[in-house]
Design a protein around this motif. Structure first.
Motif, PDB file in Angstrom:
ATOM      1  N   TRP A   1       2.303   1.856  -3.348  1.00  0.00           N
ATOM      2  CA  TRP A   1       1.254   2.365  -4.226  1.00  0.00           C
ATOM      3  C   TRP A   1       1.081   3.874  -4.006  1.00  0.00           C
ATOM      4  CZ3 TRP A   1      -4.395   0.001  -4.249  1.00  0.00           C
ATOM      5  CH2 TRP A   1      -5.168   0.713  -5.172  1.00  0.00           C
ATOM      6  N   VAL A   2       1.003   4.278  -2.716  1.00  0.00           N
ATOM      7  CA  VAL A   2       0.811   5.697  -2.420  1.00  0.00           C
ATOM      8  C   VAL A   2       1.979   6.500  -2.994  1.00  0.00           C
ATOM      9  CG1 VAL A   2       0.698   7.405  -0.575  1.00  0.00           C
ATOM     10  CG2 VAL A   2      -0.597   5.281  -0.386  1.00  0.00           C
TER      11      VAL A   2
ATOM     12  N   VAL B   1       0.844  -1.203   0.000  1.00  0.00           N
ATOM     13  CA  VAL B   1       0.000   0.000   0.000  1.00  0.00           C
ATOM     14  C   VAL B   1       0.877   1.251   0.000  1.00  0.00           C
ATOM     15  CG1 VAL B   1      -1.739   1.292   1.283  1.00  0.00           C
ATOM     16  CG2 VAL B   1      -1.912  -1.193   1.110  1.00  0.00           C
TER      17      VAL B   1
ATOM     18  N   ALA C   1       1.642   6.775  -6.643  1.00  0.00           N
ATOM     19  CA  ALA C   1       0.510   7.634  -6.995  1.00  0.00           C
ATOM     20  C   ALA C   1       0.822   9.104  -6.758  1.00  0.00           C
ATOM     21  CB  ALA C   1      -0.726   7.216  -6.185  1.00  0.00           C
ATOM     22  N   GLU C   2       1.654   9.377  -5.753  1.00  0.00           N
ATOM     23  CA  GLU C   2       1.945  10.770  -5.427  1.00  0.00           C
ATOM     24  C   GLU C   2       2.966  11.388  -6.384  1.00  0.00           C
ATOM     25  OE1 GLU C   2       0.387  12.693  -3.463  1.00  0.00           O
ATOM     26  OE2 GLU C   2      -0.890  11.136  -2.569  1.00  0.00           O
TER      27      GLU C   2
ATOM     28  N   PRO D   1     -10.393   6.072 -10.787  1.00  0.00           N
ATOM     29  CA  PRO D   1     -10.399   5.164  -9.620  1.00  0.00           C
ATOM     30  C   PRO D   1     -11.231   3.914  -9.873  1.00  0.00           C
ATOM     31  CG  PRO D   1     -10.747   7.421  -8.920  1.00  0.00           C
ATOM     32  CD  PRO D   1     -10.803   7.430 -10.412  1.00  0.00           C
TER      33      PRO D   1
ATOM     34  N   ASP E   1      -8.663   7.088  -2.925  1.00  0.00           N
ATOM     35  CA  ASP E   1      -9.572   7.386  -4.036  1.00  0.00           C
ATOM     36  C   ASP E   1     -10.329   6.134  -4.455  1.00  0.00           C
ATOM     37  OD1 ASP E   1      -8.575   9.909  -4.100  1.00  0.00           O
ATOM     38  OD2 ASP E   1      -7.117   9.503  -5.697  1.00  0.00           O
TER      39      ASP E   1
ATOM     40  N   PRO F   1      -4.725   7.112  -9.272  1.00  0.00           N
ATOM     41  CA  PRO F   1      -5.537   7.247  -8.060  1.00  0.00           C
ATOM     42  C   PRO F   1      -4.838   6.612  -6.861  1.00  0.00           C
ATOM     43  CG  PRO F   1      -6.754   6.161  -9.825  1.00  0.00           C
ATOM     44  CD  PRO F   1      -5.356   6.288 -10.283  1.00  0.00           C
ATOM     45  N   THR F   2      -4.994   7.223  -5.700  1.00  0.00           N
ATOM     46  CA  THR F   2      -4.424   6.652  -4.478  1.00  0.00           C
ATOM     47  C   THR F   2      -5.381   5.586  -3.949  1.00  0.00           C
ATOM     48  OG1 THR F   2      -5.544   8.277  -3.136  1.00  0.00           O
ATOM     49  CG2 THR F   2      -3.321   8.829  -3.866  1.00  0.00           C
ATOM     50  N   PRO F   3      -4.923   4.752  -3.015  1.00  0.00           N
ATOM     51  CA  PRO F   3      -5.818   3.744  -2.429  1.00  0.00           C
ATOM     52  C   PRO F   3      -7.084   4.377  -1.856  1.00  0.00           C
ATOM     53  CG  PRO F   3      -3.565   3.316  -1.763  1.00  0.00           C
ATOM     54  CD  PRO F   3      -3.543   4.586  -2.550  1.00  0.00           C
TER      55      PRO F   3
ATOM     56  N   GLN G   1      -2.705  11.641 -13.115  1.00  0.00           N
ATOM     57  CA  GLN G   1      -2.406  11.169 -11.773  1.00  0.00           C
ATOM     58  C   GLN G   1      -2.992   9.775 -11.533  1.00  0.00           C
ATOM     59  OE1 GLN G   1      -0.502  13.589 -10.713  1.00  0.00           O
ATOM     60  NE2 GLN G   1       0.227  12.237  -9.111  1.00  0.00           N
TER      61      GLN G   1
END
Lengths: 288, 254
Positions: free
Chosen positions: A61-62, A58, A65-66, A255, A78, A74-76, A72
């Motif tokens: 992933w963040v 996770v 995503a950042e 998302p 979103d 999507p973050t978890p 962009q």
């Protein structure tokens, strides 16, 4: 150079002491490392490692995503928000539709593939007359059949079911053939010498002996059938979770793409589990 | 005694293929059911002759093959060491395998929208989608290969005073090799599947795109030509891997 080496070799009391201290430190480091490794083997350690693996995923992933980019990711958070705000009844209908297509294609593939595999494995005529055609068709990826399928079938629905059938067909046939080939000859001799008829020999000796291999084929087949249903639904955009994911892409609800992917993954996993459970019931004697 | 015998009959095998083509032609010719929509054998042959001698074919084939090799090579480069370590070291396995298991059930084709969107160009997106396809078979087969190594080999190596590095090279890598090669072959198959899908949906050239393009332009015989070409290249590559496998693992009978 030789002098230097000699100088280094001669014992200097200070140096020896320092080296020993270092070695002692080294030893305690090693002990600590060994303890850490041993801790990793305990059940608490295993669970901690596995949890940190998922957490690490996770976090990764963040981070990805950042990172700044054109579109962009999507973050978890979103994705979770999008999953929560889903139109649930429609989502369930989509899931069921995909599941139904996979199931139907898979069942037809099993109904044709298993008998065909047995024939090819067992009979001289079938092996020489049918197997070459199967062998020639096999390298063509099922997805390459999509355009021809659209041309041929009056409804897209049938094309998608044909795709899942075609994807599931070859693993089933090939594993059934190898199942027949793998029957220990001793079993057949034993059956014959105990006076089994051909019928009994087939149902009581050969079928149980090849079932494990057939189930391996079914297990691979259901995975490929899921691959095919997603491809078919994406190309034809007719409902199902694949269609949902593709529509999310086209309507730029990004998302939702990840929600669709997760749904596809979970459904695929569940149907594989179903096959595995069935195998556990049917071939109890084998550890699956 | 072998079930069904081991004999094979070349004449019958050829007859099988001839019958297949004949039945196809007959179904198209007599327009059975909806077979009227399918191109006939002479049409396909004519289209094939024109296509195979065109520059289009060369550029399509090179585009697709490059993508496949890039994706397959990357997944082998990452997947084999990862699989070896997961199979060998329990702690490493607990740390990384859940991550692999989390992503594994998602088929490569489901990555297509995300792959197209989040990669800077289509080319890398398509390669990524193929990469996802071959990565998991390679990792899982490598893990399986390590786990099936006879434990006595490890004990023997340790007894003979082998260092961890020697154990890795002489026991783990060699022991897993047959299974790694199976993984590479399976990965290649799935790679082609993912490639065709990705090119159909997103590609701007390549064999999968060519099939889809011929469908859109109603040049139906070309679809079958494309399918045959993909099948041939795919089969050739799989045969190449099997051949390499026999060279690399001569002690294994495959």
């Amino acid at each position: 150079v030789a002098k230097n080496i000699e100088g280094a070799m001669t014992a200097n009391p200070d140096r020896v002491a320092a080296r020993e201290r270092l070695a002692a430190g080294d030893r305690s480091d090693r002990r600590r490392l060994r303890q850490a490794i041993r801790w990793c083997e305990t059940s608490a350690g295993v669970i901690a490692l596995q949890i940190s693996s998922v957490v690490g995923f996770v976090i990764l992933w963040v981070i990805v995503a950042e990172m700044p980019r054109a579109i962009q990711i999507p973050t978890p958070a979103d994705v979770l928000a999008s999953a929560v705000s889903l139109d649930f009844p429609k989502f369930l209908r989509d899931c069921w539709l995909s599941f139904y297509r996979v199931g139907l294609g898979f069942l037809i593939a099993a109904a044709i593939g298993i008998p065909l595999g047995i024939c090819i494995g067992y009979s001289y005529l079938a092996r020489n007359l049918l197997f070459p055609t199967v062998e020639v068709l096999r390298p063509i990826p099922p997805i390459a059949w999509i355009p021809l399928g659209i041309l041929f079938f009056p409804q897209v629905e049938w094309m998608i079911i044909f795709l899942t059938f075609y994807g599931a067909f070859f693993p089933i046939v090939y594993n059934t053939i190898s199942g027949v080939a793998g029957i220990p000859v001793a079993y057949i001799r034993a059956g014959k010498s105990l006076g089994a008829s051909r019928w009994t020999l087939f149902w009581q000796v050969m079928v149980p002996a090849m079932l494990p291999s057939i189930f391996t084929g079914l297990y691979i087949a259901i995975g490929i059938a899921w691959l095919m249903v997603v491809a078919g639904e994406m190309v034809a955009i007719t409902g199902g979770v694949g269609g949902m994911t593709w529509q999310a892409y086209q309507t730029t609800r990004y998302p939702l793409i990840f929600v669709g992917m997760a749904a596809i993954g979970i459904l695929g996993f569940l149907s594989s589990l179903l096959v595995r459970l069935l195998a556990k019931v049917v071939i109890r004697w084998e550890s699956v | 005694m072998k079930i069904g015998g081991r004999k094979s009959n070349l004449a019958l095998q050829l007859l099988s293929l001839v019958l297949f083509v004949a039945i196809w032609q007959a179904l198209v010719h007599f327009r059975a059911y909806r077979f009227g929509y399918i191109p006939s054998v002479p049409e396909v042959l004519r289209a094939g002759e024109a296509y195979l001698f065109s520059e289009q074919f060369v550029s399509d084939a090179i585009a697709s093959t490059t993508r496949i090799l890039a994706a397959w090579g990357t997944s082998a480069l990452i997947g084999i060491p990862l699989g070896l370590m997961i199979g060998w070291k329990r702690a490493f396995s607990n740390l990384t395998f859940p991550m692999v298991e989390l992503l594994r059930p998602i088929p490569p084709i489901a990555w297509i929208p995300a792959g197209i969107l989040f990669f800077p160009n289509t080319e890398s997106g398509v390669i990524f989608i193929c990469f996802v396809g071959s990565f998991f078979p390679i990792v899982l087969n490598t893990i399986n290969g390590v786990q099936q190594i006879d434990q006595t080999y490890f004990r023997a190596a340790h007894c003979l005073g082998a260092s961890e590095r020697r154990v890795f090279y002489d026991v783990v890598v060699r022991g897993a090799m047959p299974s790694v090669i199976v993984g590479l072959a399976v990965g290649m198959g799935i790679n082609w599947m993912a490639l065709v899908a990705a090119e159909m949906i997103a590609g701007q050239h390549g064999l999968g795109y060519m099939i889809w393009q011929s469908y859109s332009l109603a040049q139906y015989p070309l679809i079958i030509v494309g399918m045959v070409v993909i099948g041939c290249i795919g089969a050739g590559m799989s045969a190449g891997i099997r051949f390499l496998g026999r060279k690399l693992v001569p002690w294994q009978k495959t």
